[in-house]
Every structure is written in C-alpha cells, then in structure tokens.
Design an enzyme around this catalytic site. Structure first.
Site: not given
Ligand code: NAD
Length: 260
Positions: A142, A155
């Site tokens: 991130s 985080y």
């Molecule tokens: P999201 O909530 O849409 O998807 C996350 C997925 O992870 C879900 O399907 C959930 O069921 C799964 N998950 C959660 N805990 C789990 C576990 N213990 N084991 C297996 N699966 C699990 O979120 P997203 O925004 O797509 O985030 C995905 C990644 O991107 C994360 O690591 C997040 O930190 C990172 N990220 C997101 C953003 C953003 O702005 N959305 C920015 C930077 C980084």
C-alpha cells in the site's frame, strides 16, 4: 498471452483488487486459483472465469491458518501441477487511535497481512524451486508501506513489514529465479475502503465527503481514486516479467499521492 498455462494463486481474490487481478491473469491464459476465506464468493469468481472460457478453481483458505494454507496450495498443485505465481493480497483494515487500539485487533491485522504473506510464501516456494522455472511472488502492499496515516498503526506497520519480507524472499529466491515484488496502491474504492469512509468520518469528526477529498485523495495529483484495473496492470507486469532484473522492488500506483 502473457501467462499462458501459468498457475497463479491469488489470495483474497473473492473481492476487490484480488478479484480483478484474478480476472486479468485468466484473460492472459493463466490457470487461476481463487483463494479466499469466503469460499462461496471465491467460487462465484471462478465460475465467472470458466464461463468465459478461462481456467479457474476456488479454494478455501484462511491465510492465517498454516494447515489451511498448506492444504489449499496442495489442492492447487494436485489440480494444475505446480505454482508459478503467488499474489498475497488478502487483507482487511481496522482503524483506531493507538491508545484505544484493542490488542486483539492489532494481532489480527498483523496475522492477516504478515503471517498470511509468510505462510503462503513458505507453502509455494518449494514448488517454484522444484519446477526449475522459478516464479513470481507479489505482495499487496500500500502507499502505507511507505507512508503513515493517523489511526492506521497496525496497517502501516504490517504494510511496511511486507517490504522487508519481499527483499528477503528476493535474496533467498534469486538462485531459483523466484522474484518477489510489492505493489503499493493508493485508495481504491473496494469494500475495504467503503467501510473506512464512515469510520474515519466518525473518528475525525468530519463529513464522509471530506474524508474522501481532504484525507484520502488530498495528496493525489488529480483528486482521483486508483482503480482495481490500475493495480491489476502492475500485477500483470510483475507476474509476467521474465528475469531477475525486476525483483525486490515496490511500485507505488497512487495518482501521485506518494512519490519516491
Ligand atoms: P476487499 O475487502 O475488497 O477484499 C479482501 C478479500 O480478502 C475479501 O475477499 C476477503 O474475504 C479476503 N480475506 C480477508 N481476510 C482473509 C483471510 N484471513 N484469509 C483469506 N482471505 C481473506 O479489499 P481490497 O481493497 O481488494 O484489498 C485487497 C488488498 O489490497 C489488501 O491487502 C489491502 O490492504 C490492499 N490495499 C487496498 C487498498 C484500497 O484502497 N482498497 C489500497 C492499498 C492496498
């Protein structure tokens, strides 16, 4: 096709960023394992891929549980014959001021982001070593791998930690042609971010609109959210790159929120 017949495991691929990466890998010919806590949602993504002629399977995996991680990786290897690409993407967000951060939530955050990255890496590396073709391990960092924000101590700590893991995996994996890299997105409007908007508004005592404009997108060059497609493009580059020239790196994709 950039990933023809490459076996790709994407964790947290039932939703958001992971889902888009899985779809893009399948479009490029990859055999994609949708690994997620939510097996039904993972199956729906796998069905979406297979209905359009791609190859995909859903596997149940809690990335914090070593037995589940090993069992799911074994299931993928049995079905597809190996592992070429791992995207360690599963993640959640929990925000609190440090002095109010429940210890249990701190441990949960570090477990999902760091234990999950470690356990999945540990499970796939022997298969990548054995194949002789190496592999690509991609961590979902991130902007918070490089920068801090209030309320996000766990985080920010976890996302910074992924950079250290990535560099170590690059060094240990080099002789096997196993590359490791980190993608560092800015804010992307997935369920993870939608949940944070009202939470941050309440914690900071400002409107939801101001959370978006004055907190989330304030430092971007154009006030725009990063998209799941933007992140998937970078994930495709890391997965399909052919040599160790691109390893141990982190790329920020954030509309210029963070520049290095
Ligand atoms: P999201 O909530 O849409 O998807 C996350 C997925 O992870 C879900 O399907 C959930 O069921 C799964 N998950 C959660 N805990 C789990 C576990 N213990 N084991 C297996 N699966 C699990 O979120 P997203 O925004 O797509 O985030 C995905 C990644 O991107 C994360 O690591 C997040 O930190 C990172 N990220 C997101 C953003 C953003 O702005 N959305 C920015 C930077 C980084």
């Amino acid at each position: 096709m950039k990933l023809q017949d490459k076996v790709c495991i994407v964790t947290g691929a039932a939703s958001g960023i992971g889902k888009e990466i899985a779809l893009s890998y399948a479009r490029e010919g990859g055999k994609v394992a949708i690994a997620d806590l939510n097996k039904d949602a993972a199956q729906a993504v796998a069905d979406e891929i297979t209905k359009t002629g791609g190859t995909a399977m859903a596997v149940a995996m809690d990335v914090t549980n070593e037995d589940q991680v090993n069992a799911a990786v074994a299931e993928v290897v049995a079905a597809y014959g190996g592992v070429d690409v791992l995207v360690s993407n599963a993640g959640i967000q929990i925000v609190h001021p440090i002095e109010e951060f429940p210890f249990a939530d701190w441990k949960k955050m570090l477990a999902i982001h760091l234990d999950g990255a470690f356990l999945t890496t540990k499970a796939v590396m022997p298969h990548m070593q054995k194949s002789g073709n190496g592999g690509s391990i991609i961590y979902m960092g991130s902007v918070h791998s490089k920068e801090a924000s209030v309320l996000k101590s766990a985080y920010v700590t976890a996302k910074h930690g992924l950079i250290g893991l990535c560099k170590t995996v690059s060094k240990e994996g080099g002789k096997y042609k196993i590359r490791a890299n980190v993608i560092c997105p800015g804010f992307v409007r997935t369920p993870l971010v939608e949940k944070q908007i009202p939470e941050q508004a309440a914690a900071l005592g400002i409107s939801e609109e101001d959370v978006i404009k004055k907190v989330m997108l304030k430092e971007t060059v154009d006030g725009e959210f990063t998209t799941v497609q933007d992140v998937a493009e970078v994930a495709l580059l890391f997965a399909s790159f052919k040599s160790n020239a691109l390893t141990g790196q982190s790329i920020v994709v954030s509309h210029g929120w963070f520049m290095q």
